[in-house]
Design a protein around this motif. Structure first.
Motif, mmCIF file in Angstrom:
data_model
loop_
_atom_site.group_PDB
_atom_site.id
_atom_site.type_symbol
_atom_site.label_atom_id
_atom_site.label_comp_id
_atom_site.label_asym_id
_atom_site.label_seq_id
_atom_site.Cartn_x
_atom_site.Cartn_y
_atom_site.Cartn_z
ATOM 1 N N LYS A 75 7.327 20.622 -0.347
ATOM 2 C CA LYS A 75 7.625 19.865 -1.568
ATOM 3 C C LYS A 75 6.465 18.937 -1.917
ATOM 4 O O LYS A 75 5.589 18.670 -1.097
ATOM 5 N N GLU A 76 6.499 18.441 -3.137
ATOM 6 C CA GLU A 76 5.517 17.480 -3.587
ATOM 7 C C GLU A 76 5.856 16.097 -3.041
ATOM 8 O O GLU A 76 7.013 15.802 -2.720
ATOM 9 N N ASN A 77 4.850 15.258 -2.900
ATOM 10 C CA ASN A 77 5.031 13.874 -2.472
ATOM 11 C C ASN A 77 5.918 13.144 -3.487
ATOM 12 O O ASN A 77 5.550 13.030 -4.660
ATOM 13 N N PRO A 78 7.084 12.650 -3.072
ATOM 14 C CA PRO A 78 7.966 11.976 -4.036
ATOM 15 C C PRO A 78 7.345 10.721 -4.641
ATOM 16 O O PRO A 78 7.698 10.325 -5.757
ATOM 17 N N LEU A 79 6.427 10.077 -3.933
ATOM 18 C CA LEU A 79 5.785 8.876 -4.459
ATOM 19 C C LEU A 79 4.830 9.227 -5.594
ATOM 20 O O LEU A 79 4.585 8.400 -6.493
ATOM 21 N N TYR A 80 4.280 10.437 -5.566
ATOM 22 C CA TYR A 80 3.451 10.930 -6.666
ATOM 23 C C TYR A 80 4.332 11.498 -7.776
ATOM 24 O O TYR A 80 4.134 11.212 -8.959
ATOM 25 N N ALA A 91 0.867 -1.172 0.000
ATOM 26 C CA ALA A 91 0.000 0.000 0.000
ATOM 27 C C ALA A 91 0.909 1.228 0.000
ATOM 28 O O ALA A 91 1.548 1.534 1.012
ATOM 29 N N ILE A 92 0.982 1.885 -1.139
ATOM 30 C CA ILE A 92 1.884 3.028 -1.293
ATOM 31 C C ILE A 92 1.052 4.280 -1.544
ATOM 32 O O ILE A 92 0.196 4.309 -2.443
ATOM 33 N N HIS A 93 1.315 5.314 -0.766
ATOM 34 C CA HIS A 93 0.472 6.517 -0.769
ATOM 35 C C HIS A 93 0.916 7.488 -1.859
ATOM 36 O O HIS A 93 1.504 8.541 -1.588
ATOM 37 N N CYS A 94 0.596 7.117 -3.092
ATOM 38 C CA CYS A 94 0.982 7.945 -4.236
ATOM 39 C C CYS A 94 -0.035 9.044 -4.530
ATOM 40 O O CYS A 94 0.282 10.035 -5.200
ATOM 41 N N SER A 138 -5.186 7.813 8.462
ATOM 42 C CA SER A 138 -4.075 7.024 7.929
ATOM 43 C C SER A 138 -2.760 7.460 8.551
ATOM 44 O O SER A 138 -2.366 8.627 8.440
ATOM 45 N N LYS A 139 -2.054 6.517 9.197
ATOM 46 C CA LYS A 139 -0.758 6.868 9.808
ATOM 47 C C LYS A 139 0.255 7.277 8.740
ATOM 48 O O LYS A 139 0.879 8.335 8.818
ATOM 49 N N GLY A 140 0.437 6.418 7.739
ATOM 50 C CA GLY A 140 1.403 6.724 6.689
ATOM 51 C C GLY A 140 1.020 7.964 5.926
ATOM 52 O O GLY A 140 1.872 8.815 5.619
ATOM 53 N N GLY A 141 -0.265 8.098 5.623
ATOM 54 C CA GLY A 141 -0.720 9.257 4.887
ATOM 55 C C GLY A 141 -0.518 10.552 5.653
ATOM 56 O O GLY A 141 -0.092 11.564 5.094
ATOM 57 N N THR A 142 -0.794 10.523 6.947
ATOM 58 C CA THR A 142 -0.657 11.729 7.755
ATOM 59 C C THR A 142 0.798 12.164 7.863
ATOM 60 O O THR A 142 1.115 13.361 7.774
ATOM 61 N N PHE A 143 1.706 11.204 8.025
ATOM 62 C CA PHE A 143 3.124 11.568 8.092
ATOM 63 C C PHE A 143 3.616 12.114 6.754
ATOM 64 O O PHE A 143 4.470 12.998 6.717
ATOM 65 N N MET A 144 3.091 11.596 5.655
ATOM 66 C CA MET A 144 3.488 12.141 4.359
ATOM 67 C C MET A 144 2.951 13.553 4.169
ATOM 68 O O MET A 144 3.639 14.434 3.650
ATOM 69 N N VAL A 145 1.716 13.808 4.614
ATOM 70 C CA VAL A 145 1.176 15.166 4.575
ATOM 71 C C VAL A 145 2.066 16.104 5.387
ATOM 72 O O VAL A 145 2.379 17.224 4.951
ATOM 73 N N ALA A 146 2.478 15.654 6.577
ATOM 74 C CA ALA A 146 3.351 16.479 7.428
ATOM 75 C C ALA A 146 4.687 16.738 6.738
ATOM 76 O O ALA A 146 5.225 17.858 6.787
ATOM 77 N N TRP A 147 5.250 15.708 6.094
ATOM 78 C CA TRP A 147 6.534 15.865 5.386
ATOM 79 C C TRP A 147 6.402 16.907 4.289
ATOM 80 O O TRP A 147 7.265 17.785 4.132
ATOM 81 N N TYR A 171 9.463 -6.942 -9.323
ATOM 82 C CA TYR A 171 9.170 -8.083 -8.446
ATOM 83 C C TYR A 171 7.744 -8.608 -8.671
ATOM 84 O O TYR A 171 7.283 -9.453 -7.903
ATOM 85 N N ASP A 172 7.084 -8.132 -9.700
ATOM 86 C CA ASP A 172 5.698 -8.507 -10.021
ATOM 87 C C ASP A 172 4.818 -8.497 -8.779
ATOM 88 O O ASP A 172 3.957 -9.369 -8.579
ATOM 89 N N ALA A 173 5.051 -7.499 -7.932
ATOM 90 C CA ALA A 173 4.207 -7.279 -6.755
ATOM 91 C C ALA A 173 3.078 -6.331 -7.148
ATOM 92 O O ALA A 173 3.209 -5.542 -8.081
ATOM 93 N N VAL A 174 1.976 -6.409 -6.437
ATOM 94 C CA VAL A 174 0.814 -5.574 -6.750
ATOM 95 C C VAL A 174 0.952 -4.235 -6.041
ATOM 96 O O VAL A 174 1.185 -4.184 -4.828
ATOM 97 N N LEU A 175 0.807 -3.166 -6.806
ATOM 98 C CA LEU A 175 0.796 -1.820 -6.246
ATOM 99 C C LEU A 175 -0.622 -1.498 -5.797
ATOM 100 O O LEU A 175 -1.540 -1.400 -6.614
ATOM 101 N N SER A 176 -0.807 -1.363 -4.494
ATOM 102 C CA SER A 176 -2.094 -0.981 -3.926
ATOM 103 C C SER A 176 -2.040 0.506 -3.632
ATOM 104 O O SER A 176 -1.284 0.942 -2.755
ATOM 105 N N LEU A 177 -2.797 1.278 -4.367
ATOM 106 C CA LEU A 177 -2.736 2.736 -4.257
ATOM 107 C C LEU A 177 -3.475 3.176 -3.006
ATOM 108 O O LEU A 177 -4.705 3.231 -2.967
ATOM 109 N N GLY A 178 -2.700 3.461 -1.968
ATOM 110 C CA GLY A 178 -3.235 3.724 -0.633
ATOM 111 C C GLY A 178 -4.046 5.002 -0.560
ATOM 112 O O GLY A 178 -3.778 5.969 -1.274
ATOM 113 N N ASN A 179 -5.030 4.990 0.346
ATOM 114 C CA ASN A 179 -5.881 6.182 0.498
ATOM 115 C C ASN A 179 -5.551 6.873 1.813
ATOM 116 O O ASN A 179 -6.219 6.708 2.821
ATOM 117 N N GLY A 180 -4.520 7.682 1.782
ATOM 118 C CA GLY A 180 -4.060 8.380 2.972
ATOM 119 C C GLY A 180 -4.976 9.493 3.418
ATOM 120 O O GLY A 180 -4.855 10.003 4.536
#
Length: 439
Positions: free
Chosen positions: A202-207, A162-165, A187-196, A220-229
């Motif tokens: 700056k813009e979210n580097p994942l976006y 789950a990546i917060h792009c 969202s813990k991850g989302g909130t920390f990214m908003v704070a960053w 790695y043929d892993a599934v990207l789950s677009l997180g809802n931060g």
């Protein structure tokens, strides 16, 4: 190495697609077509050996995810391993390892070793935790370290992330202009990214570097789950402008990721009133081109703490019925504490029941098991009935603890048993497919 979606587009039916087709009792070509269109995903990280093959998406049984992980208050690797094992024993289809305290590499690797289910995570947890440990300041997170960490976690064998792009400066402006929220951010991850982003301007580097995210996941043929931060943490915030802005971005990113040959799915809320669940899923499906939808709950009321596994089961049944593809369970401890092993078991059970109910409406042709169970109950064939139940051991334990005087009845009705009397009256009239096939 080509990904499942790339191979499917070339007309290749992989072993993984064949396994999904067999599990779902459907044609393998139909699975291949769904994967090629990005409507079905199959986590396939080659570093996760002997992992159960799980298909998620359109036309498939709604899957259940169980989340586990440490916190700063309760950090016990052995406990998390036991919870992972419990979740698998209870029938969870996938796991998310969401630890936020302790040796996160060690916890992740221990959980991966303990389960055969596909395991996912949220890389921002470890990224910010390690940054705070080193610098005492989450604003000093280095984007290069974040990307390196994502690959390190993938090498360990994670099947999805789950990546917060979808959080960007535009979505944050929506939060500010609407006067924030009734329920804040959930969202813990989302909130920390908003704070960053706020502290660095700056813009979210994942976006900003979304192509780089996709390249890593493809490798790695892993599934990207677009997180809802920016998901709603209260029903009064459901479908506000900030949430919808992120959903639009995530659906666009899902389309871009598919075009790059990366398996993608979109994550959804959150806290949603019951009457809005169908609309939420319709919007995700319409805007993303029917990308698989991974729904967290949803929770349709804010006053059910202590019973939020039941609250969420109501939302999960509605979500499965309207087209959600993967449901993250909720335990009785939600909003109150870190779940115990018993909480995990209960959360998986009620969520499995909820998605079964939803699937009966989504796929009416799959109701045979329920028909057989109904006839076994009518005929008072208790052993056959229990074998058809989702939780046979629970049913046996309850019945064995309160044995009736007459073996064919139960202590709910005793001599006043409607089933027994009904069979006495209509036994000779039972015909057609109402006759139980005991062969």
């Amino acid at each position: 190495m080509k990904t499942q979606i790339e191979l499917a587009r070339e007309g290749v039916v992989t072993k993984q697609m064949q396994t999904v087709a067999a599990d779902e009792n459907m044609d393998a070509e139909r699975v291949r077509d769904g994967v090629a269109k990005g409507q079905i995903v199959i986590p396939n990280n080659p570093f996760c050996k002997e992992r159960k093959v799980v298909g998620i998406g359109r036309g498939l049984r709604t899957k259940v995810n169980a989340s586990i992980g440490t916190s700063s208050d309760i950090c016990d690797i052995d406990l998390e391993v036991r919870k992972a094992v419990a979740a698998e024993e209870e029938g969870a289809d996938t796991l998310m390892e969401l630890s936020a305290a302790g040796d996160l590499d060690a916890v992740r690797r221990a959980v991966l070793a303990a389960t055969s289910r596909p395991v996912g995570n949220v890389p921002l947890y470890q990224a910010f935790k390690e940054t705070i440990r080193r610098t005492r300041n989450p604003a000093k997170l280095d984007p290069e370290y974040l990307f390196d960490l994502i690959e390190r976690q993938l090498v360990d064998g994670l099947s999805f992330m789950a990546i917060h792009c979808g959080i960007n400066q535009y979505t944050i402006r929506r939060l500010r202009k609407q006067g924030f929220r009734y329920g804040g951010l959930a969202s813990k991850g989302g909130t920390f990214m908003v704070a960053w982003m706020d502290m660095n301007g700056k813009e979210n580097p994942l976006y900003e570097q979304f192509d780089r995210v996709c390249s890593l996941m493809k490798k790695y043929d892993a599934v990207l789950s677009l997180g809802n931060g920016i998901r709603a943490g209260a029903i009064h915030d459901s479908h506000d402008r900030a949430q919808m802005a992120e959903m639009i971005v995530n659906c666009e990113l899902a389309e871009i990721g598919r075009a790059m040959g990366c398996q993608t799915m979109v994550e959804g809320p959150g806290h949603v009133p019951l009457d809005e669940i169908a609309g939420n899923i319709m919007l995700e499906k319409r805007m993303s081109g029917n990308a698989p939808y991974y729904v967290l709950g949803p929770i349709p009321t804010d006053v059910g703490a202590g019973y939020d596994h039941v609250t969420a089961a109501i939302g999960a049944a509605a979500s499965a019925r309207h087209g959600a593809d993967l449901i993250c369970y909720i335990t009785p401890a939600e909003h109150l504490s870190l779940p115990t092993e018993a909480d995990v078991r209960e959360g998986v059970r009620v969520t499995r029941l909820a998605v079964h109910i939803g699937d009966l409406s989504k796929y009416p042709e799959r109701r045979e098991r329920d028909r057989q169970a109904a006839m076994a109950r009518r005929d008072m064939r208790w052993g056959d009935l229990q074998d058809l139940l989702l939780f046979p051991e629970v049913a046996r334990a309850i019945r064995d603890s309160r044995r009736p005087e007459q073996s064919k009845t139960c202590t709910m009705c005793g001599d006043f048993c409607a089933m027994k009397k009904g069979m006495e009256i209509f036994d000779k009239e039972i015909s057609g497919d109402k006759v139980a096939n005991l062969g």
